[in-house]
Design a protein around this motif. Structure first.
Motif, PDB file in Angstrom:
ATOM      1  N   TYR A  47     -22.877 -34.952  11.345  1.00 57.40           N
ATOM      2  CA  TYR A  47     -21.708 -34.453  11.883  1.00 57.40           C
ATOM      3  C   TYR A  47     -20.820 -35.730  12.352  1.00 57.40           C
ATOM      4  O   TYR A  47     -19.431 -35.627  12.208  1.00 57.40           O
ATOM      5  N   ARG A  48     -21.259 -36.855  12.755  1.00 54.08           N
ATOM      6  CA  ARG A  48     -20.413 -37.860  13.250  1.00 54.08           C
ATOM      7  C   ARG A  48     -19.738 -38.410  11.911  1.00 54.08           C
ATOM      8  O   ARG A  48     -18.456 -38.836  12.262  1.00 54.08           O
ATOM      9  N   ASP A  49     -20.230 -38.692  10.956  1.00 58.30           N
ATOM     10  CA  ASP A  49     -19.620 -39.095   9.684  1.00 58.30           C
ATOM     11  C   ASP A  49     -18.781 -38.380   9.352  1.00 58.30           C
ATOM     12  O   ASP A  49     -17.410 -38.629   8.992  1.00 58.30           O
ATOM     13  N   ASP A  50     -18.615 -37.021   9.097  1.00 55.67           N
ATOM     14  CA  ASP A  50     -17.626 -36.143   8.823  1.00 55.67           C
ATOM     15  C   ASP A  50     -16.425 -36.081   9.607  1.00 55.67           C
ATOM     16  O   ASP A  50     -15.318 -35.968   9.422  1.00 55.67           O
ATOM     17  N   LEU A  51     -16.895 -36.204  11.199  1.00 56.18           N
ATOM     18  CA  LEU A  51     -15.614 -36.222  11.965  1.00 56.18           C
ATOM     19  C   LEU A  51     -15.060 -37.343  11.907  1.00 56.18           C
ATOM     20  O   LEU A  51     -13.616 -37.334  11.924  1.00 56.18           O
ATOM     21  N   ARG A  52     -15.520 -38.439  11.709  1.00 54.32           N
ATOM     22  CA  ARG A  52     -15.068 -39.884  11.742  1.00 54.32           C
ATOM     23  C   ARG A  52     -14.096 -40.007  10.329  1.00 54.32           C
ATOM     24  O   ARG A  52     -12.844 -40.354  10.430  1.00 54.32           O
ATOM     25  N   LEU A  53     -14.587 -39.747   9.242  1.00 59.80           N
ATOM     26  CA  LEU A  53     -14.202 -39.914   8.079  1.00 59.80           C
ATOM     27  C   LEU A  53     -12.974 -39.051   7.553  1.00 59.80           C
ATOM     28  O   LEU A  53     -12.113 -39.459   6.858  1.00 59.80           O
ATOM     29  N   HIS A  54     -13.128 -37.877   7.904  1.00 62.31           N
ATOM     30  CA  HIS A  54     -12.275 -36.605   7.329  1.00 62.31           C
ATOM     31  C   HIS A  54     -11.708 -35.968   8.603  1.00 62.31           C
ATOM     32  O   HIS A  54     -10.359 -35.716   8.084  1.00 62.31           O
ATOM     33  N   VAL A  55     -11.852 -35.588   9.436  1.00 65.00           N
ATOM     34  CA  VAL A  55     -11.547 -34.472  10.422  1.00 65.00           C
ATOM     35  C   VAL A  55     -10.689 -35.429  11.350  1.00 65.00           C
ATOM     36  O   VAL A  55      -9.302 -35.011  11.343  1.00 65.00           O
ATOM     37  N   LEU A  56     -11.134 -36.330  11.995  1.00 59.98           N
ATOM     38  CA  LEU A  56     -10.255 -36.899  13.066  1.00 59.98           C
ATOM     39  C   LEU A  56      -9.029 -37.614  12.732  1.00 59.98           C
ATOM     40  O   LEU A  56      -7.978 -37.591  13.246  1.00 59.98           O
ATOM     41  N   PRO A  57      -9.226 -38.473  11.347  1.00 60.07           N
ATOM     42  CA  PRO A  57      -7.996 -39.067  11.179  1.00 60.07           C
ATOM     43  C   PRO A  57      -6.838 -37.941  10.869  1.00 60.07           C
ATOM     44  O   PRO A  57      -5.424 -38.225  11.013  1.00 60.07           O
ATOM     45  N   GLN A  58      -7.045 -36.513  10.377  1.00 65.62           N
ATOM     46  CA  GLN A  58      -5.995 -35.867  10.173  1.00 65.62           C
ATOM     47  C   GLN A  58      -5.385 -35.065  11.229  1.00 65.62           C
ATOM     48  O   GLN A  58      -4.112 -34.938  11.491  1.00 65.62           O
ATOM     49  N   PHE A  59      -6.349 -35.103  12.642  1.00 66.61           N
ATOM     50  CA  PHE A  59      -5.653 -34.336  13.628  1.00 66.61           C
ATOM     51  C   PHE A  59      -5.759 -35.215  15.068  1.00 66.61           C
ATOM     52  O   PHE A  59      -5.417 -34.846  15.981  1.00 66.61           O
ATOM     53  N   GLU A  60      -6.041 -36.773  14.912  1.00 68.34           N
ATOM     54  CA  GLU A  60      -6.137 -37.463  16.000  1.00 68.34           C
ATOM     55  C   GLU A  60      -4.921 -37.412  16.873  1.00 68.34           C
ATOM     56  O   GLU A  60      -4.777 -37.814  17.836  1.00 68.34           O
ATOM     57  N   HIS A  61      -3.466 -37.304  16.275  1.00 69.27           N
ATOM     58  CA  HIS A  61      -2.318 -37.778  16.899  1.00 69.27           C
ATOM     59  C   HIS A  61      -1.781 -36.271  17.573  1.00 69.27           C
ATOM     60  O   HIS A  61      -0.577 -36.244  17.845  1.00 69.27           O
ATOM     61  N   PHE A  62      -2.617 -35.132  17.331  1.00 67.52           N
ATOM     62  CA  PHE A  62      -1.909 -34.033  17.895  1.00 67.52           C
ATOM     63  C   PHE A  62      -2.736 -33.679  19.361  1.00 67.52           C
ATOM     64  O   PHE A  62      -3.913 -34.045  19.418  1.00 67.52           O
ATOM     65  N   THR A  63      -1.985 -32.721  19.870  1.00 69.24           N
ATOM     66  CA  THR A  63      -2.675 -32.221  21.165  1.00 69.24           C
ATOM     67  C   THR A  63      -3.322 -30.893  20.642  1.00 69.24           C
ATOM     68  O   THR A  63      -2.959 -30.271  19.822  1.00 69.24           O
ATOM     69  N   LEU A  64      -4.400 -30.283  21.508  1.00 71.75           N
ATOM     70  CA  LEU A  64      -4.797 -28.964  21.201  1.00 71.75           C
ATOM     71  C   LEU A  64      -3.844 -27.874  21.013  1.00 71.75           C
ATOM     72  O   LEU A  64      -4.178 -27.036  20.293  1.00 71.75           O
ATOM     73  N   GLY A  65      -2.934 -27.957  21.836  1.00 72.40           N
ATOM     74  CA  GLY A  65      -1.836 -26.732  21.698  1.00 72.40           C
ATOM     75  C   GLY A  65      -1.203 -26.940  20.620  1.00 72.40           C
ATOM     76  O   GLY A  65      -0.484 -25.864  19.932  1.00 72.40           O
ATOM     77  N   GLU A  66      -0.975 -27.952  19.594  1.00 72.49           N
ATOM     78  CA  GLU A  66      -0.174 -28.317  18.572  1.00 72.49           C
ATOM     79  C   GLU A  66      -1.006 -27.991  17.354  1.00 72.49           C
ATOM     80  O   GLU A  66      -0.448 -27.897  16.229  1.00 72.49           O
ATOM     81  N   ILE A  67      -2.282 -27.789  17.391  1.00 69.48           N
ATOM     82  CA  ILE A  67      -2.989 -27.422  16.205  1.00 69.48           C
ATOM     83  C   ILE A  67      -3.130 -26.040  15.851  1.00 69.48           C
ATOM     84  O   ILE A  67      -3.719 -25.409  16.741  1.00 69.48           O
ATOM     85  N   THR A  68      -2.435 -25.573  14.944  1.00 63.32           N
ATOM     86  CA  THR A  68      -2.118 -23.986  14.881  1.00 63.32           C
ATOM     87  C   THR A  68      -3.054 -23.786  13.489  1.00 63.32           C
ATOM     88  O   THR A  68      -3.746 -24.574  12.888  1.00 63.32           O
ATOM     89  N   THR A  69      -3.255 -22.307  13.384  1.00 64.66           N
ATOM     90  CA  THR A  69      -3.889 -21.866  12.093  1.00 64.66           C
ATOM     91  C   THR A  69      -3.442 -22.430  10.760  1.00 64.66           C
ATOM     92  O   THR A  69      -4.153 -22.745   9.935  1.00 64.66           O
ATOM     93  N   GLY A  70      -1.951 -22.613  10.691  1.00 68.75           N
ATOM     94  CA  GLY A  70      -1.209 -23.069   9.547  1.00 68.75           C
ATOM     95  C   GLY A  70      -1.682 -24.589   9.328  1.00 68.75           C
ATOM     96  O   GLY A  70      -1.796 -24.950   8.154  1.00 68.75           O
ATOM     97  N   ARG A  71      -1.851 -25.267  10.128  1.00 65.63           N
ATOM     98  CA  ARG A  71      -1.997 -26.732  10.427  1.00 65.63           C
ATOM     99  C   ARG A  71      -3.637 -26.804   9.605  1.00 65.63           C
ATOM    100  O   ARG A  71      -3.737 -27.777   8.837  1.00 65.63           O
ATOM    101  N   VAL A  72      -4.552 -26.156  10.121  1.00 67.23           N
ATOM    102  CA  VAL A  72      -5.962 -25.999   9.802  1.00 67.23           C
ATOM    103  C   VAL A  72      -5.785 -25.821   8.343  1.00 67.23           C
ATOM    104  O   VAL A  72      -6.614 -26.169   7.611  1.00 67.23           O
TER     105      VAL A  72
END
Length: 151
Positions: A47-72
Motif C-alpha cells: 500500500y505504501r509503495d503504490d501510494l508513493r509511486l503511482h497515486v501521490l505524484p498524480q494528486f498531490e497538488h490538488f485539494t480534496l474538493g478539486e479531485i473529481t470523478t473525471g480526474r480519477v
C-alpha cells in the motif's frame, strides 16, 4: 457565499480534513491510520509503495474538493494504458483513501465510485506445441542406450 458553504454543517468543519485539505494531508493521515490496521507487513508495504509511486505524484497538488470523478477516471485510464494490474492497484488505493476521507466528513462522496469499471484483458490460451511436449518427455524419460526406456 463560499465561506458560508465551507462553514455549513457536515463537510469541512470540526475534523482533521475538509474540502480545502490537500491530497498529501489525506495521504499522511491515512498512512498513520494504516499502521493501526491489522494487516500483514507485506500488505502495508505494498500500500505504501503504490501510494508513493503511482497515486501521490498524480494528486498531490490538488485539494480534496478539486479531485473529481473525471480526474480519477482520467488517471485510471492512464494507469490502464500501462497495465491492468497497475490500474487495479491504483483504484484500490484511491478507494481506501477516499473512504477514509468520507468517514472523516471531509468529502460528500467518493469520486472513485462513479468511474468506469476496469475490464480485465482477455487472456491468450497457452498450450504446448507437439515439439515442446516431445522435448519434455525426452528430458523426463531415463536414457538407456541412446533411446527411450520402453520397459
Amino acid at each position: 457565499m463560499r465561506q458560508r458553504l465551507l462553514e455549513r454543517p457536515g463537510f469541512g468543519t470540526g475534523g482533521l480534513l475538509d474540502l480545502t485539505s490537500s491530497f498529501r494531508d489525506l495521504a499522511g493521515l491515512w498512512l498513520e491510520d494504516l499502521e493501526l490496521q491489522k494487516l500483514s507487513d507485506g500488505t502495508k508495504e505494498n500500500y505504501r509503495d503504490d501510494l508513493r509511486l503511482h497515486v501521490l505524484p498524480q494528486f498531490e497538488h490538488f485539494t480534496l474538493g478539486e479531485i473529481t470523478t473525471g480526474r480519477v477516471e482520467w488517471f485510471l485510464r492512464s494507469e490502464r494504458a500501462v497495465s491492468y494490474s497497475r490500474a487495479k492497484h491504483s483504484r484500490t488505493m484511491l478507494n481506501l483513501l477516499f473512504g477514509f476521507a468520507l468517514r472523516h466528513d471531509a468529502i460528500p462522496r467518493n469520486p472513485v465510485q462513479g468511474t468506469s469499471p476496469l475490464r480485465r484483458p482477455k487472456g491468450e490460451p497457452q498450450a504446448l506445441t507437439v515439439a515442446q511436449i516431445s522435448a519434455i518427455r525426452d528430458a523426463a524419460t531415463p536414457r538407456l542406450g541412446g533411446g527411450r526406456d520402453r520397459t
